[in-house]
Design an enzyme around this catalytic site. Structure first.
Site, PDB file in Angstrom:
ATOM      1  N   SER A 128       0.818  -1.212   0.000  1.00 32.94           N
ATOM      2  CA  SER A 128       0.000   0.000   0.000  1.00 32.94           C
ATOM      3  C   SER A 128       0.851   1.261   0.000  1.00 32.94           C
ATOM      4  O   SER A 128       1.925   1.306   0.605  1.00 32.94           O
ATOM      5  CB  SER A 128      -0.901   0.024   1.241  1.00 32.94           C
ATOM      6  N   GLU A 243      -3.990 -14.357   0.195  1.00 32.12           N
ATOM      7  CA  GLU A 243      -4.355 -13.514   1.331  1.00 32.12           C
ATOM      8  C   GLU A 243      -5.859 -13.562   1.602  1.00 32.12           C
ATOM      9  O   GLU A 243      -6.299 -13.511   2.741  1.00 32.12           O
ATOM     10  CB  GLU A 243      -3.912 -12.075   1.039  1.00 32.12           C
TER      11      GLU A 243
HETATM   12  C1  LIG Z   1      -5.223  -3.939   9.877  1.00 32.52           C
HETATM   13  C2  LIG Z   1      -4.662  -3.587   8.544  1.00 32.52           C
HETATM   14  C3  LIG Z   1      -3.481  -4.166   8.137  1.00 32.52           C
HETATM   15  C4  LIG Z   1      -2.919  -3.829   6.905  1.00 32.52           C
HETATM   16  N1  LIG Z   1      -1.723  -4.383   6.588  1.00 32.52           N
HETATM   17  C5  LIG Z   1      -1.135  -4.048   5.417  1.00 32.52           C
HETATM   18  C6  LIG Z   1       0.146  -4.568   5.101  1.00 32.52           C
HETATM   19  O1  LIG Z   1       0.735  -5.333   5.874  1.00 32.52           O
HETATM   20  N2  LIG Z   1       0.715  -4.196   3.947  1.00 32.52           N
HETATM   21  C7  LIG Z   1       0.107  -3.361   3.070  1.00 32.52           C
HETATM   22  O2  LIG Z   1       0.670  -3.082   2.005  1.00 32.52           O
HETATM   23  N3  LIG Z   1      -1.120  -2.824   3.340  1.00 32.52           N
HETATM   24  C8  LIG Z   1      -1.743  -3.146   4.501  1.00 32.52           C
HETATM   25  N4  LIG Z   1      -2.981  -2.605   4.826  1.00 32.52           N
HETATM   26  C9  LIG Z   1      -3.579  -1.619   3.916  1.00 32.52           C
HETATM   27  C10 LIG Z   1      -4.810  -2.115   3.186  1.00 32.52           C
HETATM   28  O3  LIG Z   1      -4.454  -3.032   2.193  1.00 32.52           O
HETATM   29  C11 LIG Z   1      -5.525  -0.885   2.609  1.00 32.52           C
HETATM   30  O4  LIG Z   1      -5.975  -0.105   3.701  1.00 32.52           O
HETATM   31  C12 LIG Z   1      -6.699  -1.259   1.744  1.00 32.52           C
HETATM   32  O5  LIG Z   1      -6.275  -1.889   0.564  1.00 32.52           O
HETATM   33  C13 LIG Z   1      -7.555  -0.032   1.371  1.00 32.52           C
HETATM   34  O6  LIG Z   1      -6.769   0.982   0.820  1.00 32.52           O
HETATM   35  P1  LIG Z   1      -6.826   2.470   1.400  1.00 32.52           P
HETATM   36  O7  LIG Z   1      -6.630   2.422   2.878  1.00 32.52           O
HETATM   37  O8  LIG Z   1      -5.894   3.284   0.579  1.00 32.52           O
HETATM   38  O9  LIG Z   1      -8.330   2.972   1.192  1.00 32.52           O
HETATM   39  P2  LIG Z   1      -8.973   3.524  -0.140  1.00 32.52           P
HETATM   40  O10 LIG Z   1      -8.525   2.724  -1.289  1.00 32.52           O
HETATM   41  O11 LIG Z   1      -8.767   5.004  -0.159  1.00 32.52           O
HETATM   42  O12 LIG Z   1     -10.500   3.204   0.114  1.00 32.52           O
HETATM   43  C14 LIG Z   1     -11.331   3.989   0.975  1.00 32.52           C
HETATM   44  C15 LIG Z   1     -12.766   3.445   0.864  1.00 32.52           C
HETATM   45  O13 LIG Z   1     -13.266   3.602  -0.483  1.00 32.52           O
HETATM   46  C16 LIG Z   1     -13.691   2.349  -1.009  1.00 32.52           C
HETATM   47  N5  LIG Z   1     -13.381   2.236  -2.434  1.00 32.52           N
HETATM   48  C17 LIG Z   1     -12.221   2.579  -3.026  1.00 32.52           C
HETATM   49  N6  LIG Z   1     -12.274   2.307  -4.347  1.00 32.52           N
HETATM   50  C18 LIG Z   1     -13.511   1.763  -4.594  1.00 32.52           C
HETATM   51  C19 LIG Z   1     -14.176   1.270  -5.750  1.00 32.52           C
HETATM   52  N7  LIG Z   1     -13.590   1.236  -6.933  1.00 32.52           N
HETATM   53  N8  LIG Z   1     -15.439   0.795  -5.609  1.00 32.52           N
HETATM   54  C20 LIG Z   1     -16.060   0.786  -4.395  1.00 32.52           C
HETATM   55  N9  LIG Z   1     -15.477   1.251  -3.255  1.00 32.52           N
HETATM   56  C21 LIG Z   1     -14.224   1.728  -3.352  1.00 32.52           C
HETATM   57  C22 LIG Z   1     -12.899   1.320  -0.230  1.00 32.52           C
HETATM   58  O14 LIG Z   1     -13.502   0.053  -0.255  1.00 32.52           O
HETATM   59  C23 LIG Z   1     -12.859   1.943   1.157  1.00 32.52           C
HETATM   60  O15 LIG Z   1     -14.049   1.671   1.857  1.00 32.52           O
HETATM   61  C24 LIG Z   1      -3.568  -2.914   6.040  1.00 32.52           C
HETATM   62  C25 LIG Z   1      -4.791  -2.323   6.447  1.00 32.52           C
HETATM   63  C26 LIG Z   1      -5.324  -2.647   7.685  1.00 32.52           C
HETATM   64  C27 LIG Z   1      -6.610  -1.980   8.091  1.00 32.52           C
END
Ligand SMILES: Cc1cc2nc3c(=O)[nH]c(=O)nc-3n(C[C@H](O)[C@H](O)[C@H](O)COP(=O)(O)OP(=O)(O)OC[C@H]3O[C@@H](n4cnc5c(N)ncnc54)[C@H](O)[C@@H]3O)c2cc1C
Length: 388
Positions: A128, A243
């Protein structure tokens, strides 16, 4: 489906159960989001490895014991039943490990897998970025080839356990002129490399559960490239499949939570019976955990017959994450106001770690690809619905 176990499978279950009963630490280990707890978990995983119970499905030559998927499900049922510690190296063991098995060279397998099995190296996932979470193809961090090395620059975020881990597996843009899914590479990077800084981010529990990772001219040998340069996206999707699917979240975990929920309900049924919806929620949770278990055996049966599981991974991910949330919410409703107490609080009684689990369950619908994204995948690729 045949629901009976062979005598070998029964013997394996008995062996695992006996070993776990004798070895699972009596005192709960400190959280692996602390330095002390991280090391305690590493010691535990070393013990598992020495008993050849760390990665039961891996070949013996790589530190495993060559079990099939059914034996793995049995192992997992017993592991959770024994309330054994959460795996600090789950990213290395359940995500990177299978990716390396599929795409790594023989030399990479020999170099990394036994150290993953024994948790000599604990791994974090560095995918991420700000602006590249759900939209992972928007990755900007670069790994540009310079002779026998990649030079890495950029930033990653939300990397679980990266503060104390030894290595990361990351996806980087190796072709600076590329766009979206193209020109990405899957590279392994030691966190001790010069030019890396790791900054903690607190989780809901107040501990340093994640980190941001900054790369400033970090030099990594091309030996650490997995698969083909520029084709990292295909590998990343394979890892993402592991995953979301059974490997990271086997049904044993939810069967155990459901069983504990039923026990909690029984202890409090005077109060709980006053609310028929509560009893209904407990029953539903128990049935759902059983259903997930049966679905897992069904998937395993298909896989053993040589069929590909397909988009079940996305459906699984939604199911386990929402089930976990519902079970923890129900437990807190049973506990009432005491549900807000941590186990060490003077009036805690039998609150156990339901609050901690509840806080972590909030994240289940976000990590491993958010549930909204999984629903998009199911809608578009499984049901053939038009893109929104
Ligand atoms: C406990 C935890 C552990 C994690 N561990 C890791 C890790 O070890 N390594 C790593 O790389 N990442 C990790 N992550 C990150 C995680 O993969 C991301 O938080 C996740 O992929 C969402 O990305 P974002 O936070 O950028 O949210 P965003 O992508 O900004 O999304 C925000 C909201 O908008 C919604 N959304 C976005 N795009 C769309 C769409 N096209 N259609 C419908 N809804 C949409 C999403 O579903 C979400 O509800 C972790 C996250 C958590 C909470």
């Amino acid at each position: 489906m045949n629901f009976s176990y062979t005598s070998e499978q029964q013997a394996f279950r008995a062996e695992v159960r006996t070993w776990l009963e004798a070895h699972v630490p009596r005192e709960r280990l400190a959280s692996f989001d602390t330095r002390e707890g991280f090391e305690q978990h590493r010691v535990w995983e070393r013990q598992l490895f020495e008993a050849r119970l760390s990665m039961v499905m891996w070949p013996e030559s790589l530190g495993g014991r060559g079990c099939d998927l059914v034996e793995w499900l049995i192992f997992e049922e017993e592991y959770w039943r024994a309330d054994a510690p959460m795996r600090v190296n789950q990213n290395g063991q359940f995500l990177l490990g299978p990716t390396l098995m599929q795409f790594g060279t023989e030399a990479q397998k020999q170099r990394f897998l036994p150290r993953i099995a024994s948790s000599q190296d604990v791994w974090a996932q560095a995918w991420s970025e700000n602006g590249a979470g759900s939209d992972l193809a928007a990755i900007r961090a670069k790994a540009v080839r310079d002779g026998d090395h990649f030079i890495i620059n950029g930033q990653k975020i939300w990397s679980s356990r990266a503060l104390f881990a030894d290595w990361i597996f990351g996806i980087f843009r190796s072709d600076p002129l590329s766009d979206r899914h193209h020109g990405l590479s899957y590279v392994l990077v030691p966190l001790a490399a010069r030019g890396i800084s790791v900054r903690p981010i607190k989780g809901l529990n107040g501990l340093d559960s994640f980190a941001e990772i900054f790369f400033d001219e970090v030099k990594v040998s091309v030996d650490n490239l997995i698969g083909i340069e520029g084709q990292g996206w295909q590998l990343a999707m394979a890892t993402a499949g592991f995953e979301r699917s059974l490997l990271l979240r086997s049904p044993g975990r939810y069967l155990r939570t459901a069983e504990k929920l039923v026990q909690l309900y029984r202890r409090h049924h005077d109060r709980a019976d006053g609310d028929p919806l509560l009893r209904e929620a407990v029953l539903q949770a128990w049935m759902d955990a059983e259903a997930y278990n049966l679905a897992a055996y069904h998937t395993v049966g298909k896989t053993l017959r040589g069929e590909q599981p397909g988009f079940e991974a996305s459906a699984n991910k939604i199911f386990w994450s929402e089930l976990d949330l519902r079970m923890h919410e129900t437990a807190l409703r049973i506990l009432g106001e005491r549900g807000e107490l941590l186990p060490a609080a003077p009036a805690a009684g039998d609150v156990d770690n339901w609050l901690e689990g509840f806080l972590f369950a909030q994240a289940g619908t976000i990590y491993a690809g958010t549930n909204e994204i999984q629903r998009n995948i199911i809608a578009e690729r499984m049901l053939g619905l038009p893109k929104a």
